[in-house]
Write a protein that holds these residues in place. Sequence first.
Motif, mmCIF file in Angstrom:
data_model
loop_
_atom_site.group_PDB
_atom_site.id
_atom_site.type_symbol
_atom_site.label_atom_id
_atom_site.label_comp_id
_atom_site.label_asym_id
_atom_site.label_seq_id
_atom_site.Cartn_x
_atom_site.Cartn_y
_atom_site.Cartn_z
ATOM 1 N N ASN A 1 -24.950 21.025 11.021
ATOM 2 C CA ASN A 1 -23.628 21.428 10.626
ATOM 3 C C ASN A 1 -23.276 22.886 11.328
ATOM 4 O OD1 ASN A 1 -23.393 19.431 8.335
ATOM 5 N ND2 ASN A 1 -25.641 20.434 8.034
ATOM 6 N N SER A 2 -23.552 22.935 12.381
ATOM 7 C CA SER A 2 -23.280 24.122 13.165
ATOM 8 C C SER A 2 -21.960 24.885 13.170
ATOM 9 C CB SER A 2 -23.798 24.038 14.659
ATOM 10 O OG SER A 2 -22.913 22.722 15.414
ATOM 11 N N ASP A 3 -21.042 23.872 12.979
ATOM 12 C CA ASP A 3 -19.516 24.359 12.859
ATOM 13 C C ASP A 3 -19.332 25.045 11.855
ATOM 14 O OD1 ASP A 3 -18.949 22.975 15.435
ATOM 15 O OD2 ASP A 3 -17.761 21.422 14.562
ATOM 16 N N ASP A 4 -19.947 25.047 10.701
ATOM 17 C CA ASP A 4 -19.845 25.709 9.294
ATOM 18 C C ASP A 4 -20.387 27.072 9.609
ATOM 19 O OD1 ASP A 4 -18.747 23.510 8.293
ATOM 20 O OD2 ASP A 4 -20.604 22.936 7.118
ATOM 21 N N TYR A 5 -21.226 27.308 10.446
ATOM 22 C CA TYR A 5 -21.919 28.518 10.550
ATOM 23 C C TYR A 5 -21.725 29.432 11.978
ATOM 24 C CZ TYR A 5 -24.445 26.153 7.021
ATOM 25 O OH TYR A 5 -24.773 25.537 5.979
ATOM 26 N N ASN A 64 -13.835 22.372 18.822
ATOM 27 C CA ASN A 64 -14.771 22.116 17.737
ATOM 28 C C ASN A 64 -14.173 22.175 16.439
ATOM 29 O OD1 ASN A 64 -17.177 22.082 19.514
ATOM 30 N ND2 ASN A 64 -17.419 24.090 19.657
ATOM 31 N N ARG A 65 -13.195 23.176 15.984
ATOM 32 C CA ARG A 65 -12.435 23.444 14.919
ATOM 33 C C ARG A 65 -11.811 22.079 14.492
ATOM 34 N NH1 ARG A 65 -7.570 24.263 13.189
ATOM 35 N NH2 ARG A 65 -6.757 24.453 15.277
ATOM 36 N N LEU A 66 -11.177 21.456 15.352
ATOM 37 C CA LEU A 66 -10.234 20.272 15.175
ATOM 38 C C LEU A 66 -11.191 19.179 14.947
ATOM 39 C CD1 LEU A 66 -7.434 20.750 18.038
ATOM 40 C CD2 LEU A 66 -7.225 20.772 15.541
ATOM 41 N N TYR A 83 -37.564 32.920 19.887
ATOM 42 C CA TYR A 83 -37.448 31.403 19.920
ATOM 43 C C TYR A 83 -37.700 31.040 18.896
ATOM 44 C CZ TYR A 83 -37.807 27.133 21.701
ATOM 45 O OH TYR A 83 -37.742 25.665 22.036
ATOM 46 N N ASP A 84 -36.834 29.917 18.377
ATOM 47 C CA ASP A 84 -37.039 29.259 17.412
ATOM 48 C C ASP A 84 -37.308 27.786 17.735
ATOM 49 O OD1 ASP A 84 -37.065 28.061 14.784
ATOM 50 O OD2 ASP A 84 -35.401 29.091 13.975
ATOM 51 N N ASN A 85 -38.464 27.387 17.578
ATOM 52 C CA ASN A 85 -38.960 26.077 17.915
ATOM 53 C C ASN A 85 -38.710 24.977 16.848
ATOM 54 O OD1 ASN A 85 -40.938 26.722 16.383
ATOM 55 N ND2 ASN A 85 -42.772 26.344 17.900
ATOM 56 N N ASN A 86 -38.447 25.381 15.692
ATOM 57 C CA ASN A 86 -38.029 24.616 14.785
ATOM 58 C C ASN A 86 -36.879 25.146 13.807
ATOM 59 O OD1 ASN A 86 -38.304 22.203 13.121
ATOM 60 N ND2 ASN A 86 -39.873 23.254 11.490
ATOM 61 N N PRO A 87 -35.559 25.096 14.409
ATOM 62 C CA PRO A 87 -34.424 25.559 13.488
ATOM 63 C C PRO A 87 -33.975 24.773 12.509
ATOM 64 C CG PRO A 87 -33.802 24.402 15.572
ATOM 65 C CD PRO A 87 -35.276 24.571 15.835
ATOM 66 N N PRO A 88 -33.346 25.562 11.520
ATOM 67 C CA PRO A 88 -33.243 24.780 10.224
ATOM 68 C C PRO A 88 -32.297 23.437 10.512
ATOM 69 C CG PRO A 88 -32.705 27.152 9.854
ATOM 70 C CD PRO A 88 -32.951 26.869 11.256
ATOM 71 N N TYR A 144 -24.530 32.307 15.444
ATOM 72 C CA TYR A 144 -24.261 31.424 14.225
ATOM 73 C C TYR A 144 -25.123 32.291 13.292
ATOM 74 C CZ TYR A 144 -23.081 27.489 17.349
ATOM 75 O OH TYR A 144 -22.489 26.639 18.025
ATOM 76 N N HIS A 145 -24.542 32.168 11.876
ATOM 77 C CA HIS A 145 -25.073 32.902 10.675
ATOM 78 C C HIS A 145 -25.429 32.066 9.575
ATOM 79 C CE1 HIS A 145 -24.696 36.233 7.603
ATOM 80 N NE2 HIS A 145 -25.994 36.526 8.225
ATOM 81 N N TYR A 146 -26.976 31.852 9.361
ATOM 82 C CA TYR A 146 -27.100 30.859 8.406
ATOM 83 C C TYR A 146 -28.208 31.355 7.754
ATOM 84 C CZ TYR A 146 -29.775 26.968 6.349
ATOM 85 O OH TYR A 146 -30.462 26.149 5.551
ATOM 86 N N ASP A 147 -27.992 31.177 6.117
ATOM 87 C CA ASP A 147 -29.170 31.886 5.199
ATOM 88 C C ASP A 147 -29.580 33.226 5.565
ATOM 89 O OD1 ASP A 147 -30.854 31.544 2.971
ATOM 90 O OD2 ASP A 147 -32.722 30.600 4.319
ATOM 91 N N ASN A 148 -28.471 34.244 5.727
ATOM 92 C CA ASN A 148 -28.674 35.555 6.062
ATOM 93 C C ASN A 148 -29.562 35.862 7.365
ATOM 94 O OD1 ASN A 148 -27.238 36.399 3.406
ATOM 95 N ND2 ASN A 148 -29.343 35.808 2.380
ATOM 96 N N THR A 149 -29.480 34.677 8.348
ATOM 97 C CA THR A 149 -30.105 35.044 9.236
ATOM 98 C C THR A 149 -29.156 34.735 10.530
ATOM 99 O OG1 THR A 149 -32.344 34.577 8.497
ATOM 100 C CG2 THR A 149 -32.103 34.431 10.848
ATOM 101 N N TYR A 150 -29.299 35.572 11.552
ATOM 102 C CA TYR A 150 -28.234 35.229 12.767
ATOM 103 C C TYR A 150 -29.101 34.595 13.851
ATOM 104 C CZ TYR A 150 -24.606 38.375 11.485
ATOM 105 O OH TYR A 150 -23.477 38.890 10.482
#
Length: 262
Positions: free
Chosen positions: A202-206, A120-122, A191-196, A165-171
């Motif tokens: 851009n999941s790798d960034d978080y 994923n990183r590469l 459960y999040d039925n509408n994740p950001p 993952y950590h995005y917008d101060n939320t895990y």
Amino acid sequence: MKQRCEYCGNWIDDTDEVCPHCGGANEHMMASGEGVPKTIEELKEFCARHNLPLEQMRFFIGEDYKEPRAFGIYQDGDNFVVYKNKADGTRAVRYRGKDEAYAVNELYQKMKSEVANQRNRLGNVKVQQAQKKTRTAGILATIAIAAALVAGIFAISRMPSDGYYHYDNTYYYLQDDDWYYYDSSHSSWQYDNNPPTTLTENSDDYWEGDSWNSSWGASDFSNSSYYEPPSSSSNDDWDDDDWDWDSGDSWDSSSTDWDSDW
């Protein structure tokens, strides 16, 4: 990692030989998939066959390695020990027991997770390199071709890995393509039925890792009602080629979570 006892349904550690609640045998202790190395020597041969850079990966097979930042397995008398040396030099023992196949499988699964994380990183690095080439292109035709190449890289890149993952101060936690977020006001996972969109695209960034860290402002997802332990399949779910490591790809062990117990 937690899993359910097959007799009483309570959560137990996967290293428990018997359930502390009902005394039932932990059937997963004997689980080992076909094609998965079952001895330390087989694991060494497996790594050599797939060109895995063990020194760069910080995996020490058959060695009681003492330095910080290391995963390893070795035999101590009749027992097999699977361990992790954390960044501060302390050791967390993942397994100590007489079942060599189980011990090898524990390290094998960790190696698999680390290989997935590095791919994923590469993949993200290669996308950034392609984007840089796009920015330096001098004419519209070159820009169009580079953009198409970048789109192709995105199309073939791996799906996000299960984990934190950590995005917008939320895990957040991803499990089998489903997203969950930690509701700090209720101290629970939901459960999040509408994740950001920014997170999913851009999941790798978080990415935080596949192992919980007690310093986070979120509880261990494996203790939530949503968590489903990996099924003990009789077959390895990766193609053999997925393990092959390109000697031209650099391994960056600094991306490993060296502070957690595993």
